[in-house]
Design an enzyme around this catalytic site. Structure first.
Site, PDB file in Angstrom:
ATOM      1  N   GLU A 446       8.614 -86.585  78.744  1.00 42.89           N
ATOM      2  CA  GLU A 446      10.038 -86.792  79.103  1.00 42.89           C
ATOM      3  C   GLU A 446      10.143 -88.304  79.414  1.00 42.89           C
ATOM      4  OE1 GLU A 446      12.765 -85.288  79.066  1.00 42.89           O
ATOM      5  OE2 GLU A 446      14.113 -86.236  80.369  1.00 42.89           O
ATOM      6  N   THR A 557      27.335 -87.474  70.108  1.00 41.37           N
ATOM      7  CA  THR A 557      25.894 -87.684  70.694  1.00 41.37           C
ATOM      8  C   THR A 557      25.223 -86.212  70.865  1.00 41.37           C
ATOM      9  OG1 THR A 557      24.524 -88.540  72.529  1.00 41.37           O
ATOM     10  CG2 THR A 557      26.586 -87.363  73.224  1.00 41.37           C
TER      11      THR A 557
HETATM   12  C1  DMJ Z   1      21.880 -83.755  74.312  1.00 35.24           C
HETATM   13  O1  DMJ Z   1      22.807 -83.050  75.177  1.00 35.24           O
HETATM   14  C2  DMJ Z   1      22.560 -85.240  74.161  1.00 35.24           C
HETATM   15  O2  DMJ Z   1      21.896 -85.548  73.016  1.00 35.24           O
HETATM   16  C3  DMJ Z   1      22.972 -86.221  75.192  1.00 35.24           C
HETATM   17  O3  DMJ Z   1      23.506 -87.476  74.640  1.00 35.24           O
HETATM   18  C4  DMJ Z   1      21.492 -86.453  75.793  1.00 35.24           C
HETATM   19  N1  DMJ Z   1      21.003 -85.036  76.281  1.00 35.24           N
HETATM   20  C5  DMJ Z   1      20.822 -84.162  75.425  1.00 35.24           C
HETATM   21  C6  DMJ Z   1      19.413 -83.908  74.644  1.00 35.24           C
HETATM   22  O4  DMJ Z   1      18.368 -84.606  75.050  1.00 35.24           O
END
Ligand code: DMJ
Length: 571
Positions: A446, A557
């Site tokens: 992580e 994202t």
């Molecule tokens: C996802 O939900 C998206 O990529 C977000 O921007 C960051 N965290 C998670 C994946 O790790």
């Protein structure tokens, strides 16, 4: 960004802010009149959009005057003609190994979906060890996060039957009449993003109408003195009066976020989706609230451009009341990440017209390079975090998306900057690969550190886990598309093998608690972003470049593809 896995239940308003001043309310009403009713709202029906800060004010008198105009209809066929490539590509012949690898990833997606369907359909995620569903408290009572997140991946992989199953669930069971507190950010990137992508890929009206209906429920979060939305929105407390009535749904800041502040990566990760909500509905309200607006106070970028930035950097916490930074913590990983991503992608999505976003991105990247980019003793480039001027030599898994982002932006820098940024992107991607290569499972932790003799490894027990995150393979996918260096496919294939070996269990895929042991224990969670992002990016890594071409699409994202607005397209 990523929220703590279990944000507080948020049963009560924690940081309710004062009602919008009278002058603002008047401006809002004027804007509502100008905007007219949402185009998809049947004449005479009540709208679901409200404004206000939660302070009740009886709706008095007649509703705002509305213009009579023909209902807006988005021209889907025209949009499809504007694309430069077929969405699933032209399928040219290719070498058998690449095809076989792609098929393997497709099989993994089918396995993940089939198990979710069998044990958890309608819940948000699958718990693959106990073979049941998980609901959680991020989505305000909304269900089916995995269904919505999986739709476009199923479609792109040509898993037709499974796509139809998912679509049927959306038609028959996806209920928006919920009453609970949701993360504005998470609902936007997963649900709105997933539904929009499914609509653009298929033209199925149900996805569009659900996206618009849900988008309206998010609008009250913007009604703060600055227009910077709060992080938590109550999806149930919707008053069905006028578009900008101040008697609205309530919104709050996260209880754990510093002094009632809003988070950079949350309010900075709305632009792409909200522009498309306006595009599809013909109603400017979404775009106005997310971007440029004649309503200055609502303009997120205006607030950000006005506030002084320490060393040109953007701290992660901002007060939605004063528009000032609350804490000087800067990170390109969690809490900051997708704000930067959405700047460069806003510019790309606008067909390179949104020069304000480009400038903000260029300036931010320059400051990041100057103050946060470092090289370890062992020669690995990394992006540190910054706490009031002190560097924390740590990179989160979340920050590993930045290799891909910087490469994507490099394509569009001047010649000299381009090579420099491509080199930087390659170095960061290499560092993230090292964080995988140095573990026993070949999956990354992580967070990893560059201090006390450590190089790209987790030094704390609490940072050793891997929850099926996508950011590293996301960067491999962009680096492959932009360089065609075969090592990125090789690295992606290493991840596939590691996922199969350590994360695949009898009924799905699970995160693991420690990447530094060959016999890790499982966390019993198949995250929805594994289907939306990790498997999609891996699949695309083994596709030709015209499948979801970067000429036509930007990925939000959560890896949901949203179309570039080709402004030079002639119908
Ligand atoms: C996802 O939900 C998206 O990529 C977000 O921007 C960051 N965290 C998670 C994946 O790790």
């Amino acid at each position: 960004t990523d929220l703590p896995r279990s944000p507080p239940a948020a049963a009560e308003p924690r940081h309710a802010s004062p009602a919008a001043p009278r002058r603002l309310r008047e401006k809002l009403r004027t804007a509502a009149r100008m905007a007219g009713p949402p185009a998809h709202t049947a004449p005479g029906s009540r709208q679901q959009v409200q404004g206000g800060e939660g302070r009740a004010e009886p709706a008095t008198g007649a509703p705002p005057a509305r213009e009579t105009r023909a209902p807006f209809r988005f021209d889907y066929q025209r949009f499809r003609r504007s694309l430069r490539h077929p969405v699933r590509g032209r399928r040219p012949s290719e070498d058998p190994e690449t095809r076989a690898r792609r098929m393997k990833i497709k099989e993994m997606m089918k396995f993940a979906w089939d198990n979710y369907k069998q044990y958890a359909l309608g819940k948000n995620e699958l718990r693959p060890l106990t073979k049941n569903g998980h609901i959680g408290n991020m989505f305000g009572g909304l269900r089916g996060a995995t269904v919505i997140d999986a739709l476009d991946t199923l479609y792109i992989m040509e898993l037709e039957e499974e796509f139809q199953e998912a679509k049927k669930w959306v038609e028959k069971s996806f209920d928006l009449n919920v009453n609970g507190e949701a993360s504005l950010f998470e609902v936007n990137i997963r649900y709105i993003g997933g539904l929009l992508a499914a609509y653009y890929l298929t033209g199925e009206e149900v996805f569009k109408s659900k996206a618009l209906e849900l988008g309206e429920k998010l609008l009250p979060a913007f009604n703060t003195p600055t227009g910077i939305p709060r992080g938590v929105i109550n999806l149930g407390r919707q008053d069905t009066r006028s578009l900008f009535s101040p008697c609205s749904g309530m919104s709050w800041s996260w209880g754990w976020a510093s002094a009632g502040s809003s988070i950079l990566a949350e309010f900075g990760t709305l632009h792409l989706e909200f522009l498309h909500l306006s595009e599809l509905s013909g109603n400017p309200v979404f775009a106005q609230k997310a971007s440029t607006s004649q309503l200055g106070v609502m303009n997120i970028r205006k607030v950000l451009n006005r506030v002084e930035k320490p060393q040109g950097l953007y701290p992660n916490f901002l007060s939605p009341v004063t528009g000032n930074w609350v804490q000087h913590h800067v990170s390109i990983g969690g809490l900051g990440d997708s704000f930067y991503e959405y700047l460069i992608k806003s510019w790309l999505m606008s067909d390179k017209k949104d020069s304000e976003a480009k400038k903000m991105y260029d300036d931010a990247l320059e400051a990041i390079e100057k103050h946060l980019v470092k090289k370890s003793a062992g020669g690995l480039t990394y992006i540190a975090e910054w706490r009031g001027g002190i560097l924390d030599h740590k990179m989160g898994h979340l920050a590993c998306f930045s290799g891909g982002m910087i490469a994507l932006g490099a394509e569009h820098a001047g010649e000299e900057r381009k090579q420099h940024h491509m080199d930087l992107a390659a170095e960061i991607t290499n560092t993230c690969h090292e964080s995988y290569a140095r573990s026993d499972t070949k999956l990354g932790p992580e967070a990893f550190r560059f201090d006390a003799g450590s190089e790209a490894m987790a030094t704390r027990l609490s940072e050793r886990y891997y929850i099926l995150r996508p950011e590293v393979v996301e960067s491999y996918m962009y680096m492959w598309r932009l360089t065609h260096d075969p090592k990125y496919r090789q690295w992606g294939w290493e991840v596939v093998k590691a996922l199969e070996k350590h994360c695949r269990v009898e009924a799905g895929f699970s995160g693991i608690r420690d990447v530094y042991t060959t016999t890790p224990t499982h966390d019993n969670m198949q995250q929805s972003f594994f289907l939306a992002e990790t498997l999609k990016y891996l699949y695309l890594l083994f596709c030709e470049d015209d499948v979801l071409s970067l000429d036509d699409w930007v990925f939000n994202t959560e890896a949901h593809p949203l179309p570039v607005n080709h402004t030079n397209f002639k119908a």
